[in-house]
Design a protein around this motif. Structure first.
Motif, PDB file in Angstrom:
ATOM      1  N   SER A  65      41.699  33.320  37.848  1.00 38.42           N
ATOM      2  CA  SER A  65      42.886  32.466  37.727  1.00 38.42           C
ATOM      3  C   SER A  65      43.910  33.029  36.738  1.00 38.42           C
ATOM      4  CB  SER A  65      42.492  31.049  37.346  1.00 38.42           C
ATOM      5  OG  SER A  65      41.847  31.050  36.092  1.00 38.42           O
ATOM      6  N   SER A  66      43.472  33.820  35.787  1.00 34.84           N
ATOM      7  CA  SER A  66      44.423  34.391  34.831  1.00 34.84           C
ATOM      8  C   SER A  66      45.246  35.521  35.446  1.00 34.84           C
ATOM      9  CB  SER A  66      43.697  34.900  33.582  1.00 34.84           C
ATOM     10  OG  SER A  66      42.855  35.987  33.910  1.00 34.84           O
ATOM     11  N   LEU A  67      44.796  36.061  36.567  1.00 41.84           N
ATOM     12  CA  LEU A  67      45.542  37.125  37.256  1.00 41.84           C
ATOM     13  C   LEU A  67      46.292  36.607  38.476  1.00 41.84           C
ATOM     14  CD1 LEU A  67      42.861  39.970  37.128  1.00 41.84           C
ATOM     15  CD2 LEU A  67      44.833  39.650  35.631  1.00 41.84           C
ATOM     16  N   ARG A  68      46.210  35.314  38.741  1.00 39.22           N
ATOM     17  CA  ARG A  68      46.862  34.709  39.905  1.00 39.22           C
ATOM     18  C   ARG A  68      48.380  34.824  39.773  1.00 39.22           C
ATOM     19  NH1 ARG A  68      44.403  29.444  40.306  1.00 39.22           N
ATOM     20  NH2 ARG A  68      42.778  30.586  41.380  1.00 39.22           N
ATOM     21  N   ASP A  69      49.039  35.098  40.892  1.00 35.73           N
ATOM     22  CA  ASP A  69      50.489  35.236  40.912  1.00 35.73           C
ATOM     23  C   ASP A  69      51.026  34.652  42.207  1.00 35.73           C
ATOM     24  OD1 ASP A  69      53.007  35.964  40.080  1.00 35.73           O
ATOM     25  OD2 ASP A  69      52.781  38.082  40.551  1.00 35.73           O
ATOM     26  N   THR A  70      52.327  34.400  42.254  1.00 32.60           N
ATOM     27  CA  THR A  70      52.954  33.931  43.487  1.00 32.60           C
ATOM     28  C   THR A  70      54.123  34.845  43.823  1.00 32.60           C
ATOM     29  OG1 THR A  70      54.415  32.416  42.311  1.00 32.60           O
ATOM     30  CG2 THR A  70      52.335  31.520  43.132  1.00 32.60           C
ATOM     31  N   GLU A  71      54.440  34.922  45.093  1.00 30.33           N
ATOM     32  CA  GLU A  71      55.577  35.697  45.583  1.00 30.33           C
ATOM     33  C   GLU A  71      56.333  34.825  46.573  1.00 30.33           C
ATOM     34  OE1 GLU A  71      56.487  39.032  45.076  1.00 30.33           O
ATOM     35  OE2 GLU A  71      54.921  39.322  43.572  1.00 30.33           O
ATOM     36  N   ASN A  72      57.663  34.860  46.512  1.00 35.82           N
ATOM     37  CA  ASN A  72      58.497  34.164  47.485  1.00 35.82           C
ATOM     38  C   ASN A  72      58.938  35.157  48.545  1.00 35.82           C
ATOM     39  OD1 ASN A  72      58.303  31.737  46.164  1.00 35.82           O
ATOM     40  ND2 ASN A  72      60.197  31.994  45.027  1.00 35.82           N
TER      41      ASN A  72
ATOM     42  N   ILE B  97      53.638  32.624  48.667  1.00 30.21           N
ATOM     43  CA  ILE B  97      52.243  33.032  48.871  1.00 30.21           C
ATOM     44  C   ILE B  97      51.565  33.159  47.515  1.00 30.21           C
ATOM     45  CG2 ILE B  97      52.678  34.198  51.060  1.00 30.21           C
ATOM     46  CD1 ILE B  97      52.620  36.867  49.557  1.00 30.21           C
ATOM     47  N   THR B  98      50.302  32.837  47.477  1.00 32.81           N
ATOM     48  CA  THR B  98      49.511  32.975  46.261  1.00 32.81           C
ATOM     49  C   THR B  98      48.719  34.262  46.364  1.00 32.81           C
ATOM     50  OG1 THR B  98      49.358  30.591  46.029  1.00 32.81           O
ATOM     51  CG2 THR B  98      47.761  31.904  44.805  1.00 32.81           C
ATOM     52  N   VAL B  99      48.954  35.133  45.400  1.00 34.12           N
ATOM     53  CA  VAL B  99      48.276  36.432  45.353  1.00 34.12           C
ATOM     54  C   VAL B  99      47.116  36.315  44.376  1.00 34.12           C
ATOM     55  CG1 VAL B  99      48.530  38.876  44.823  1.00 34.12           C
ATOM     56  CG2 VAL B  99      50.437  37.621  45.855  1.00 34.12           C
ATOM     57  N   GLU B 100      45.931  36.528  44.879  1.00 26.14           N
ATOM     58  CA  GLU B 100      44.717  36.445  44.060  1.00 26.14           C
ATOM     59  C   GLU B 100      44.221  37.847  43.735  1.00 26.14           C
ATOM     60  OE1 GLU B 100      43.648  33.742  42.833  1.00 26.14           O
ATOM     61  OE2 GLU B 100      44.051  32.099  44.218  1.00 26.14           O
ATOM     62  N   ARG B 101      43.600  37.976  42.580  1.00 28.85           N
ATOM     63  CA  ARG B 101      42.961  39.222  42.168  1.00 28.85           C
ATOM     64  C   ARG B 101      41.518  38.873  41.795  1.00 28.85           C
ATOM     65  NH1 ARG B 101      46.448  42.749  39.176  1.00 28.85           N
ATOM     66  NH2 ARG B 101      44.709  44.199  39.328  1.00 28.85           N
ATOM     67  N   PRO B 102      40.591  39.804  41.981  1.00 27.60           N
ATOM     68  CA  PRO B 102      39.183  39.480  41.723  1.00 27.60           C
ATOM     69  C   PRO B 102      38.842  39.401  40.241  1.00 27.60           C
ATOM     70  CG  PRO B 102      39.397  41.771  42.348  1.00 27.60           C
ATOM     71  CD  PRO B 102      40.761  41.165  42.489  1.00 27.60           C
ATOM     72  N   GLN B 103      37.900  38.519  39.980  1.00 25.52           N
ATOM     73  CA  GLN B 103      37.358  38.411  38.630  1.00 25.52           C
ATOM     74  C   GLN B 103      36.376  39.563  38.440  1.00 25.52           C
ATOM     75  OE1 GLN B 103      35.093  34.838  38.056  1.00 25.52           O
ATOM     76  NE2 GLN B 103      35.480  34.810  35.864  1.00 25.52           N
TER      77      GLN B 103
END
Length: 152
Positions: A72-79, A43-49
């Motif tokens: 995009s600099s705070l974007r992360d992924t989780e398995n 899953i792609t975890v987004e954070r607000p700008q």
């Protein structure tokens, strides 16, 4: 060719590839009837700008209008394991640390991984310290003898 490489990686048996294939089946597929044990959803975890004033920047056009713009600099992924709900996982593992985060559902992907080390690694304890010390003394004596020959 892949089967030969995979079977050759199995340290439990040095005999025919067919016996390696049996061990592979026993360790991997024999232990698990469901392939979901090896599957996961990324899953792609987004954070607000955030703007210079620290407020969340909202989209101005299209389907993003009024919604937070992802940074995009705070974007992360989780398995997340296939047998677990992504939203339950997200609430438990992500939201306590990033309460403003959300899942970008369009970027969720499914993958599979077989961790060979977990199933085929056989621990070999290190040699006793006395044995290592004896080897070091022997090698040191040889080196000293060779140095003595050079200076003589």
């Amino acid at each position: 060719m892949c089967r030969v490489i995979v079977m050759g990686a199995c340290p439990h048996d040095d005999h025919a590839q067919s016996s390696n294939w049996g061990i592979f089946n026993q360790h991997i597929w024999g232990d698990y009837n469901q392939h979901s044990q090896f599957g996961y959803q990324t899953i792609t975890v987004e954070r607000p700008q955030r703007g210079e004033d620290g407020k969340i920047v909202l989209g101005q056009r299209g389907k993003a209008k009024g919604k937070p713009v992802p940074d995009s600099s705070l974007r992360d992924t989780e398995n997340v394991p296939l047998d677990e709900d992504i939203h339950t996982y997200f609430k438990r593992e992500v939201l306590p640390h990033a309460p403003d985060a959300w899942i970008d559902e369009d970027k969720t992907k499914i993958g599979y991984e077989i961790p060979f080390n977990r199933y085929f690694y056989v621990f070999e304890p290190p040699r006793p310290l006395e044995e290592i010390d004896a080897d070091l003394k022997e090698v040191t004596a040889k080196i000293m003898a060779m140095l003595g020959e050079l200076s003589a």
